[in-house]
Every structure is written in C-alpha cells, then in structure tokens.
Design a protein around this motif. Structure first.
Motif, PDB file in Angstrom:
ATOM      1  N   TYR A 362       0.838  -1.202   0.000  1.00 18.15           N
ATOM      2  CA  TYR A 362       0.000   0.000   0.000  1.00 18.15           C
ATOM      3  C   TYR A 362       0.873   1.252   0.000  1.00 18.15           C
ATOM      4  N   ALA A 363       1.935   1.269   0.824  1.00 20.38           N
ATOM      5  CA  ALA A 363       2.834   2.422   0.889  1.00 20.38           C
ATOM      6  C   ALA A 363       3.791   2.458  -0.298  1.00 20.38           C
ATOM      7  N   LEU A 364       4.255   1.293  -0.749  1.00 16.62           N
ATOM      8  CA  LEU A 364       5.113   1.228  -1.925  1.00 16.62           C
ATOM      9  C   LEU A 364       4.433   1.880  -3.124  1.00 16.62           C
ATOM     10  N   HIS A 365       3.145   1.574  -3.307  1.00 12.97           N
ATOM     11  CA  HIS A 365       2.379   2.095  -4.436  1.00 12.97           C
ATOM     12  C   HIS A 365       2.052   3.580  -4.295  1.00 12.97           C
ATOM     13  N   ARG A 366       2.319   4.142  -3.116  1.00 11.19           N
ATOM     14  CA  ARG A 366       2.067   5.572  -2.885  1.00 11.19           C
ATOM     15  C   ARG A 366       3.346   6.299  -2.467  1.00 11.19           C
ATOM     16  N   ASN A 367       4.502   5.679  -2.739  1.00 15.06           N
ATOM     17  CA  ASN A 367       5.775   6.287  -2.353  1.00 15.06           C
ATOM     18  C   ASN A 367       6.129   7.398  -3.339  1.00 15.06           C
ATOM     19  N   SER A 368       6.353   8.595  -2.823  1.00 18.57           N
ATOM     20  CA  SER A 368       6.563   9.757  -3.693  1.00 18.57           C
ATOM     21  C   SER A 368       7.895   9.695  -4.434  1.00 18.57           C
ATOM     22  N   ARG A 369       8.820   8.819  -4.005  1.00 18.41           N
ATOM     23  CA  ARG A 369      10.073   8.640  -4.740  1.00 18.41           C
ATOM     24  C   ARG A 369       9.845   7.848  -6.031  1.00 18.41           C
ATOM     25  N   LEU A 370       8.744   7.116  -6.090  1.00 17.22           N
ATOM     26  CA  LEU A 370       8.484   6.205  -7.202  1.00 17.22           C
ATOM     27  C   LEU A 370       7.315   6.638  -8.077  1.00 17.22           C
ATOM     28  N   ALA A 387       7.691   2.104 -18.560  1.00 15.18           N
ATOM     29  CA  ALA A 387       8.213   3.231 -17.795  1.00 15.18           C
ATOM     30  C   ALA A 387       8.104   3.021 -16.286  1.00 15.18           C
ATOM     31  N   ILE A 388       7.421   1.948 -15.877  1.00  7.79           N
ATOM     32  CA  ILE A 388       7.198   1.684 -14.453  1.00  7.79           C
ATOM     33  C   ILE A 388       8.158   0.583 -13.993  1.00  7.79           C
ATOM     34  N   ASP A 389       8.912   0.869 -12.942  1.00 11.12           N
ATOM     35  CA  ASP A 389       9.831  -0.127 -12.388  1.00 11.12           C
ATOM     36  C   ASP A 389       9.042  -1.354 -11.948  1.00 11.12           C
ATOM     37  N   ARG A 390       9.481  -2.519 -12.404  1.00 11.03           N
ATOM     38  CA  ARG A 390       8.742  -3.747 -12.130  1.00 11.03           C
ATOM     39  C   ARG A 390       8.543  -3.982 -10.633  1.00 11.03           C
TER      40      ARG A 390
END
Length: 458
Positions: A362-370, A387-390
């Motif tokens: 949940y946080a990975l998908h909302r991490n502002s670095r990514l 364009a999206i890191d796997r």
C-alpha cells in the motif's frame, strides 16, 4: 478514518509517531494499514522494534533481492503462516522450498493462456447476470462491492465445479469468511513472536467452521473422482485439471488433502481479490466521471451492446489501465510479510535472522520517490508499462512466487468492468464513500454504494 480531502480518492491516514506493542495491536486489529508509518511513503526503508525487530522496504532494488535473488532467505513470515495454515494447510500459498516447487510445477499448466481463455465465456455470462441484477434493482443505489463478490464467486464456482450442484460451494465460502473474521486478526501473541503451537483464542473458536469446510471439499473431490470414472468425456474444469496434474519432473500427483488445500486457496484467492479490484475500480470511475466517460466510449465501441469476451481484452487498453490503477491505489494484499533466515543488508540496513521484513505494498504504491502525485487516480500512468519499475508495482507479487492466477484475474476483471461500464453510468452516493480497511485483504468497509443509470447502446 476517511480523509476529508475531497479532491483525492479515499485513503488511509498513516501514522507519524512510533507505536508500542499494545498500540500496534489495537491499530492492527482495526486496520493493519494503520501501523504503516507515513515515512514509508517517502523513504526506501523504515525499521523499528515492536516486540521483535522489523523492517518495511520500499526500494525496488531491495524488493527484487527479497522476491527474486534471495527468495529462499525470505520465506513467508511466521505470522502469515500462523494465520492461514489452519484453513489452507501447506498449499501453494504457504508451502516453502521443495514442497512448494513441486506443487507449483503441477498447478502451473492449469492456468495456461489456453485454459484461461477457455474459461472466458463463464466470465462473460457472470457479467451479464450482474447487469441484470443492477437493472432489476431500479433507480436505487446498489452495493457494488457486494455484487462483485457475488459475480466473481459465480465465476470461481462455475470454473471449479462446472456448476456441479452436489458441491456446497457457498458453505466453503462462508466457512473461510468465518475463519478470517474470527481468526484472521493479528493476535498479541503474533506480535510478541510466540511460537505457532501456542493456541490463539480466535483460531481455536473458528476450528469447527474450518473442519466443516474441509469435509465439504474432501467430499467434492471424492465425488469428482467417481464421476471421472463414469463420465470420462466431460469437459474438464479447474478441479479436473488440478486432479489430472502431475509434477513434470517426478510424475507425482496431489493427494486428497493437497488437492483440498489448494482448491480452498484457489476458491478464496480466485474470487475475493478480483471482486475487491472491481469494487474499487467502480468506486474510482464514479469518483472521476471523465475517466468513466472515456472508458465507456472505449467499451461501447468494442462491445456494441454485448458482454465482453476473452478476445476483447486486448482491445480494451484503457479499461485495463483503470484496473491497474485501482490495484495500485488499493492492492488486495496491502502488506506482504517475510521472516529473514540469514544475515543480510537491505538499503544499507542490517537484517538479522528472525527479523520480520515487510513490503507494505500500500505504501510502496504511494511512495513519492516512485510515483508522481501518488494519491491521485490517474489510469493513464499505466499507458506505458515499460516506464514503471517492475518492483515498484506489485499487486500480484513477483519472482518465482508471483500469483499463479494473475492472468485469470486480469482477464476476468477487464471482461466484467468493460461490460458494466458499457451499460451503466455509475455515480457516488453522498456520504457513503467506502473506508479502506485491511485485515487479511484491503476491503471497502461500508460497501461501494453507487447509483447506476442505464446508458443508450450504440
């Protein structure tokens, strides 16, 4: 718990201060996502101690190491196994090492592209029945989360048992739901790291439901074995394919207990996670009418009034982008937990044997670095998947343990969502937005209440 910022879809407010054991227990029993620190949306790793050492990892390179390069060093956590083993045994979802590998080799052909495509008509028919129920409800609001559970359960029951009336599929579903409701909440014993053999009160109370559920499944398997003797030419369904499967390396086949545990896993994973994805997708489309209008135009141009089919999926790219974005914002498995077996270093942080290492998806998908503008609903961000890191986007996990039914789930979600959006305009009911709550999966608590207006067909 629902944020008041009406410009964004509902999301979980994360915590700013470290929590002690009792506060963590209270928060996790209410909503597991409530223990995720806000730092997890801005940092590559966050570490702490709550009874035992833990780390939350949000760095794609480190996640790749956990899920692919050093997968044997990061088996599913003790807590995950303790929660699920009483219900689904040593099935694919829980098993490790050689026992997992041979089951995976045996089950993989069941979910081949050909077999999944062969099941598409069942998905199309279920989408049609959902449309009929929405139409019959008239102008009043419908809980689309509940209807999507019914729709996807219809699919999994049909693809698993060919509509075999002798199998009490509802009893199995209710048994697993009862188990999750009573036993799925994290116990204080789990947080303190007590061994699995120490009884957890909730899991003891749910024992009867689990035993009944397993009896029903065992009876279905034995009945199918008998039917296969008398009806050898019947079209194979998921259970037939699983029963006929054998390890290509050893020729080994699953026992009744192994079949049952994997069958129960597929029944639950094969419908609830897809239902959640569809419920959240419909909420998001009602949240942003411009997205819904674009999706409807695409769906109507392809479908021309009929239900979507397996062959249509590739021609519905924007519908797929909506589903991808819903899985980003509301991943069914919002937290993945592992237990480190050996010393390691992740993001410059020491990991010791026995540490709990979590990927808070949940946080990975909302991490502002990514992610740019991570809390916003923007399906077009998936227009270029390269364009999206796997390892920044993990709705189905990755590595050798990536979800075996991912292609089945995505095909089903596209077919159902396209069919619904082509026929109805969905609008939110004021004051009844869902609340994202995760116990075992990330559910829209309170339901997804939408009004559905029939749309003219081309």
């Amino acid at each position: 718990m629902i944020p008041t910022d009406i410009s964004l879809p509902v999301h979980v407010p994360l915590v700013d201060e470290p929590m002690g054991i009792l506060a963590s227990l209270q928060a996790s029993r209410r909503n597991i996502l409530g223990i995720i620190p806000r730092l997890a949306t801005t940092e590559p790793i966050v570490s702490g101690r709550t009874g035992k050492r833990w780390h939350m990892v949000m760095e794609p390179t480190a996640i790749r190491r956990m899920l692919l390069e050093e997968v044997d060093n990061y088996p599913k956590s003790v807590i995950t196994k303790a929660l699920l083993r009483p219900a689904i045994g040593e099935s694919l979802f829980i098993a490790e090492g050689a026992h997992w590998r041979w089951q995976r080799r045996t089950a993989a052909p069941v979910f081949s592209h050909r077999n999944v495509m062969n099941l598409a008509p069942i998905m199309s028919a279920a989408a049609d029945r959902s449309c009929d129920r929405i139409t019959a409800a008239g102008p009043r609001a419908v809980d689309m989360a509940a209807d999507m559970v019914r729709t996807t359960f219809d699919v999994i029951a049909d693809v698993t048992f060919s509509g075999d009336g002798g199998f009490a599929a509802d009893a199995v579903h209710q048994g697993i739901d009862a188990y999750i409701a009573q036993a799925g909440k994290i116990s204080l014993f789990d947080i303190l790291g007590f061994p699995d053999w120490v009884p957890r009160p909730g899991r003891v109370m749910s024992g009867d439901a689990v035993a009944q559920m397993k009896r029903v499944a065992d009876e279905a398997i034995e009945a199918r074995r008998a039917r296969s003797q008398t009806e050898p030419d019947a079209v194979p369904d998921l259970l037939d394919l699983l029963m006929d499967g054998e390890d290509p390396d050893t020729g080994r086949r699953m026992t009744t207990a192994e079949l049952r545990d994997n069958l129960l896993t597929f029944i639950v994973a094969g419908h609830e996670t897809t239902a959640l994805t569809l419920g959240w997708s419909l909420y998001l489309c009602a949240f942003d009418q411009s997205v819904q209008d674009r999706a409807r135009a695409e769906a109507q141009s392809v479908l021309q009034g009929r239900a979507a089919t397996g062959d249509d999926v590739a021609r519905l790219p924007f519908i797929r982008q909506i589903i991808d974005e819903a899985l980003r914002l509301y991943p069914p498995a919002g937290v993945v937990s592992r237990t480190a077996m050996q010393h390691d270093t992740l993001c410059g942080t020491e990991v010791r044997p026995g540490d709990t290492v979590m990927i808070p998806i949940y946080a990975l998908h909302r991490n502002s670095r990514l992610w740019e503008d991570p809390d916003s609903f923007k399906p077009e961000r998936f227009a270029d998947r390269k364009a999206i890191d796997r390892y920044a986007y993990l709705p189905f996990g990755d590595g050798p343990r990536i979800c075996i039914g991912a292609s089945f789930a995505l095909q089903e979600a596209v077919i159902i969502l396209a069919t619904l959006l082509s026929r109805f305009r969905f609008t939110r009911v004021p004051g009844r937005d869902p609340d994202p709550v995760m116990i075992l999966t990330l559910r829209p608590e309170g339901g997804v209440w939408l009004e559905a207006e029939p749309m003219p067909q081309p």
